[in-house]
Design a protein around this motif. Structure first.
Motif, PDB file in Angstrom:
ATOM      1  N   TYR A 337       0.785  -1.217   0.082  1.00 30.66           N
ATOM      2  CA  TYR A 337       0.043   0.010   0.030  1.00 30.66           C
ATOM      3  C   TYR A 337       0.881   1.454   0.074  1.00 30.66           C
ATOM      4  O   TYR A 337       0.572   2.320  -0.661  1.00 30.66           O
ATOM      5  CB  TYR A 337      -0.948   0.028   1.346  1.00 30.66           C
ATOM      6  CG  TYR A 337      -1.790   1.155   1.393  1.00 30.66           C
ATOM      7  CD1 TYR A 337      -2.863   1.475   0.788  1.00 30.66           C
ATOM      8  CD2 TYR A 337      -1.309   2.417   2.238  1.00 30.66           C
ATOM      9  CE1 TYR A 337      -3.940   2.301   0.766  1.00 30.66           C
ATOM     10  CE2 TYR A 337      -2.040   3.511   2.118  1.00 30.66           C
ATOM     11  CZ  TYR A 337      -3.248   3.693   1.716  1.00 30.66           C
ATOM     12  OH  TYR A 337      -4.206   4.571   1.731  1.00 30.66           O
ATOM     13  N   PHE A 338       1.859   1.278   0.767  1.00 28.97           N
ATOM     14  CA  PHE A 338       2.663   2.507   0.929  1.00 28.97           C
ATOM     15  C   PHE A 338       3.555   2.678  -0.208  1.00 28.97           C
ATOM     16  O   PHE A 338       3.591   3.963  -0.749  1.00 28.97           O
ATOM     17  CB  PHE A 338       3.425   2.353   2.428  1.00 28.97           C
ATOM     18  CG  PHE A 338       2.682   2.382   3.521  1.00 28.97           C
ATOM     19  CD1 PHE A 338       2.400   3.720   4.019  1.00 28.97           C
ATOM     20  CD2 PHE A 338       2.482   1.235   4.164  1.00 28.97           C
ATOM     21  CE1 PHE A 338       1.471   3.817   5.070  1.00 28.97           C
ATOM     22  CE2 PHE A 338       1.794   1.330   5.259  1.00 28.97           C
ATOM     23  CZ  PHE A 338       1.040   2.475   5.799  1.00 28.97           C
ATOM     24  N   THR A 339       4.241   1.654  -0.680  1.00 27.36           N
ATOM     25  CA  THR A 339       4.854   1.948  -1.892  1.00 27.36           C
ATOM     26  C   THR A 339       4.022   2.500  -3.143  1.00 27.36           C
ATOM     27  O   THR A 339       4.528   3.258  -3.926  1.00 27.36           O
ATOM     28  CB  THR A 339       5.983   0.772  -2.637  1.00 27.36           C
ATOM     29  OG1 THR A 339       4.990  -0.164  -2.852  1.00 27.36           O
ATOM     30  CG2 THR A 339       6.735   0.354  -1.224  1.00 27.36           C
ATOM     31  N   LEU A 340       2.793   1.813  -3.409  1.00 25.55           N
ATOM     32  CA  LEU A 340       2.193   2.279  -4.339  1.00 25.55           C
ATOM     33  C   LEU A 340       1.616   3.740  -4.224  1.00 25.55           C
ATOM     34  O   LEU A 340       1.311   4.523  -5.216  1.00 25.55           O
ATOM     35  CB  LEU A 340       0.982   1.204  -4.508  1.00 25.55           C
ATOM     36  CG  LEU A 340       1.338  -0.238  -4.941  1.00 25.55           C
ATOM     37  CD1 LEU A 340       0.067  -0.955  -4.940  1.00 25.55           C
ATOM     38  CD2 LEU A 340       2.043  -0.173  -6.354  1.00 25.55           C
ATOM     39  N   MET A 341       1.159   4.019  -3.049  1.00 23.50           N
ATOM     40  CA  MET A 341       0.654   5.396  -2.620  1.00 23.50           C
ATOM     41  C   MET A 341       1.730   6.289  -2.993  1.00 23.50           C
ATOM     42  O   MET A 341       1.525   7.693  -3.261  1.00 23.50           O
ATOM     43  CB  MET A 341       0.159   5.348  -1.196  1.00 23.50           C
ATOM     44  CG  MET A 341      -1.102   4.749  -0.898  1.00 23.50           C
ATOM     45  SD  MET A 341      -2.560   5.492  -2.216  1.00 23.50           S
ATOM     46  CE  MET A 341      -3.024   7.087  -1.271  1.00 23.50           C
ATOM     47  N   GLN A 342       2.860   6.140  -2.583  1.00 21.60           N
ATOM     48  CA  GLN A 342       4.169   7.067  -2.734  1.00 21.60           C
ATOM     49  C   GLN A 342       4.396   7.223  -4.449  1.00 21.60           C
ATOM     50  O   GLN A 342       4.794   8.496  -4.732  1.00 21.60           O
ATOM     51  CB  GLN A 342       5.380   6.492  -2.014  1.00 21.60           C
ATOM     52  CG  GLN A 342       5.358   6.823  -0.495  1.00 21.60           C
ATOM     53  CD  GLN A 342       6.294   5.892   0.216  1.00 21.60           C
ATOM     54  OE1 GLN A 342       7.355   5.228  -0.308  1.00 21.60           O
ATOM     55  NE2 GLN A 342       6.243   5.840   1.397  1.00 21.60           N
ATOM     56  N   LYS A 343       4.265   6.151  -5.142  1.00 15.12           N
ATOM     57  CA  LYS A 343       4.345   6.429  -6.557  1.00 15.12           C
ATOM     58  C   LYS A 343       3.139   7.221  -7.061  1.00 15.12           C
ATOM     59  O   LYS A 343       3.429   8.066  -8.096  1.00 15.12           O
ATOM     60  CB  LYS A 343       4.335   5.019  -7.095  1.00 15.12           C
ATOM     61  CG  LYS A 343       5.557   4.051  -7.114  1.00 15.12           C
ATOM     62  CD  LYS A 343       5.380   2.685  -7.768  1.00 15.12           C
ATOM     63  CE  LYS A 343       6.432   1.924  -7.268  1.00 15.12           C
ATOM     64  NZ  LYS A 343       6.433   0.430  -7.681  1.00 15.12           N
ATOM     65  N   ASN A 344       2.032   7.145  -6.484  1.00 15.37           N
ATOM     66  CA  ASN A 344       0.732   7.842  -6.770  1.00 15.37           C
ATOM     67  C   ASN A 344       1.228   9.332  -6.811  1.00 15.37           C
ATOM     68  O   ASN A 344       0.983  10.054  -7.470  1.00 15.37           O
ATOM     69  CB  ASN A 344      -0.309   7.577  -6.161  1.00 15.37           C
ATOM     70  CG  ASN A 344      -1.227   6.370  -6.585  1.00 15.37           C
ATOM     71  OD1 ASN A 344      -0.891   5.778  -7.837  1.00 15.37           O
ATOM     72  ND2 ASN A 344      -1.995   5.885  -5.879  1.00 15.37           N
ATOM     73  N   LEU A 345       1.890   9.497  -5.326  1.00 18.78           N
ATOM     74  CA  LEU A 345       2.128  10.894  -5.213  1.00 18.78           C
ATOM     75  C   LEU A 345       3.391  11.406  -6.077  1.00 18.78           C
ATOM     76  O   LEU A 345       3.164  12.689  -6.676  1.00 18.78           O
ATOM     77  CB  LEU A 345       2.829  11.015  -3.887  1.00 18.78           C
ATOM     78  CG  LEU A 345       3.137  12.426  -3.212  1.00 18.78           C
ATOM     79  CD1 LEU A 345       1.852  13.427  -3.432  1.00 18.78           C
ATOM     80  CD2 LEU A 345       3.599  12.109  -1.851  1.00 18.78           C
ATOM     81  N   GLN A 346       4.298  10.841  -6.623  1.00 19.52           N
ATOM     82  CA  GLN A 346       5.251  11.214  -7.324  1.00 19.52           C
ATOM     83  C   GLN A 346       4.602  11.444  -8.925  1.00 19.52           C
ATOM     84  O   GLN A 346       4.839  12.432  -9.264  1.00 19.52           O
ATOM     85  CB  GLN A 346       6.158   9.981  -7.472  1.00 19.52           C
ATOM     86  CG  GLN A 346       7.052   9.857  -6.454  1.00 19.52           C
ATOM     87  CD  GLN A 346       7.933   8.635  -6.504  1.00 19.52           C
ATOM     88  OE1 GLN A 346       7.793   8.022  -7.515  1.00 19.52           O
ATOM     89  NE2 GLN A 346       8.415   8.372  -5.180  1.00 19.52           N
ATOM     90  N   ASN A 347       3.561  10.710  -9.219  1.00 16.61           N
ATOM     91  CA  ASN A 347       3.069  10.933 -10.528  1.00 16.61           C
ATOM     92  C   ASN A 347       2.078  11.963 -10.448  1.00 16.61           C
ATOM     93  O   ASN A 347       1.957  12.743 -11.403  1.00 16.61           O
ATOM     94  CB  ASN A 347       2.136   9.565 -10.924  1.00 16.61           C
ATOM     95  CG  ASN A 347       3.291   8.504 -11.612  1.00 16.61           C
ATOM     96  OD1 ASN A 347       4.284   8.671 -11.432  1.00 16.61           O
ATOM     97  ND2 ASN A 347       2.715   7.178 -11.517  1.00 16.61           N
ATOM     98  N   LEU A 348       1.239  12.269  -9.335  1.00 17.32           N
ATOM     99  CA  LEU A 348       0.497  13.553  -9.218  1.00 17.32           C
ATOM    100  C   LEU A 348       1.443  14.499  -9.350  1.00 17.32           C
ATOM    101  O   LEU A 348       0.982  15.660  -9.919  1.00 17.32           O
ATOM    102  CB  LEU A 348      -0.368  13.375  -8.027  1.00 17.32           C
ATOM    103  CG  LEU A 348      -1.477  12.571  -7.967  1.00 17.32           C
ATOM    104  CD1 LEU A 348      -2.003  12.215  -6.469  1.00 17.32           C
ATOM    105  CD2 LEU A 348      -2.737  13.064  -8.927  1.00 17.32           C
TER     106      LEU A 348
END
Length: 353
Positions: A337-348
């Motif tokens: 969950y945390f690695t995917l959400m951090q990737k989401n933030l980077q892409n946003l």
């Protein structure tokens, strides 16, 4: 028998024994390799082979985010069985007979609620009559969002039936709830995920008070990580010049609400809710008018419509993950969950700068 004949016979006897030993070694090696292969196969399909464990609190969860938070809080004190297999999108998944058997024997059944798992009411009715399992919707306490339009799959109906009175104030009134579908994608916002984690912890303590200290400690560790993730989203998205995002399906309402963004979805609450040609034309115009540079798509559903819109509007595509489940590649990469959400933030941050 002469001395030479005896020596020759002894050599033959030794050769025979060595041959037998070699045969036995080969046989054991083959059995070991076969066993490792079987164990490996079981590991890759753990969702299908998960079993009730005697002497532990057994918890059945419906899909990845609930499973991930429950496993983190439960630790060694809980046996957590996730129903949804790796790589499967949860909106239209339905349980199998073995899932009913496992859940009937479990102490706790945790589901997201808010209308995500439309099969839950009938599933609970199908459990064995002598079951002691406690069922909990872990989204309780979150201020839920409503979304207009029929997604074609009855999502939101379960929530309307069970909790219409509880959330009438949040949605305005009961008539509004009936006219709108509840957005179930609560976990995509770290703020909502913190409420879900607390509900999970409280549920574990209620059915297994003997291990309360362990649940409380591991919950605090998870809560600290979610708080840190929330701070990153809050601080870093506060400074982006653009706030509009175009996504493949309407899964980012809580993320948008909690961090000052506005989502425009190609599809509805379900990734199967097909848009019309007119919808695509309108979105393409919005993308051009607002200067939006990227159309977001998801890994567990087809990216065809996102690419069609991107082509129409002359922009690029990028992943924004609703973290509904993991692909096999993500499992292999040890994503969570945390690695995917951090990737989401980077892409946003890339898309909104």
């Amino acid at each position: 028998m002469t001395f030479i004949q005896k020596k020759r016979q002894a050599r033959l006897d030794r050769s025979s024994k060595l041959g037998k030993r070699s045969t036995r070694k080969l046989l054991w090696s083959g059995l070991l390799i076969l066993s490792l292969f079987v164990l490996s196969a079981c590991g890759q399909n753990s969702e299908k082979t998960a079993k009730i464990v005697e002497g532990k609190v057994n918890v059945v969860t419906t899909f990845y985010p609930v499973y991930a938070f429950t496993a983190a809080i439960g630790g060694e004190d809980a046996n957590v069985i996730n129903l949804l297999p790796t790589g499967v999108e949860p909106h239209d998944w339905t349980p199998k007979s073995q899932d009913i058997v496992n859940t009937s024997k479990a102490q706790l059944f945790l589901y997201n609620g808010a209308g995500l798992e439309g099969w839950v009411p009938n599933f609970l009715k199908s459990l064995n009559s002598d079951t002691k399992v406690k069922s909990v919707a872990v989204s309780e306490g979150i201020k839920l969002l409503s979304a207009e339009g029929d997604d074609g799959h009855g999502h939101g109906e379960e929530h309307e039936d069970e909790h219409a009175d509880d959330h009438a104030d949040e949605s305005g009134n009961e008539e509004q709830i009936a006219d709108h579908h509840i957005d179930p994608h609560t976990w995509v916002s770290p703020k909502s995920a913190m409420i879900m984690a607390e509900n999970i912890k409280n549920s574990l303590v209620e059915v297994d008070p003997e291990h309360k200290a362990g649940y409380e400690q591991r919950y605090e560790e998870l809560h600290t990580k979610l708080e840190a993730l929330d701070r990153r989203f809050t601080n870093e998205l506060a400074s982006v010049p653009n706030k509009e995002i175009v996504v493949s399906h309407q899964a980012f309402g809580y993320l948008a609400r909690d961090y000052g963004l506005k989502q425009h979805a190609i599809m509805g609450l379900s990734p199967d809710a097909e848009p019309t040609g007119q919808d695509i034309v309108k979105l393409a115009k919005l993308v051009k008018d607002e200067g939006i540079k990227y159309i977001f798509f998801e890994e567990l559903v087809s990216d065809k419509l996102a690419k069609t819109l991107a082509s129409e509007a002359g922009v690029e595509t990028m992943v924004l993950n609703p973290v509904e489940g993991l692909t096999q590649e993500q499992v292999n990469n040890k994503d969570d969950y945390f690695t995917l959400m951090q990737k989401n933030l980077q892409n946003l941050l890339i898309a909104l700068k």
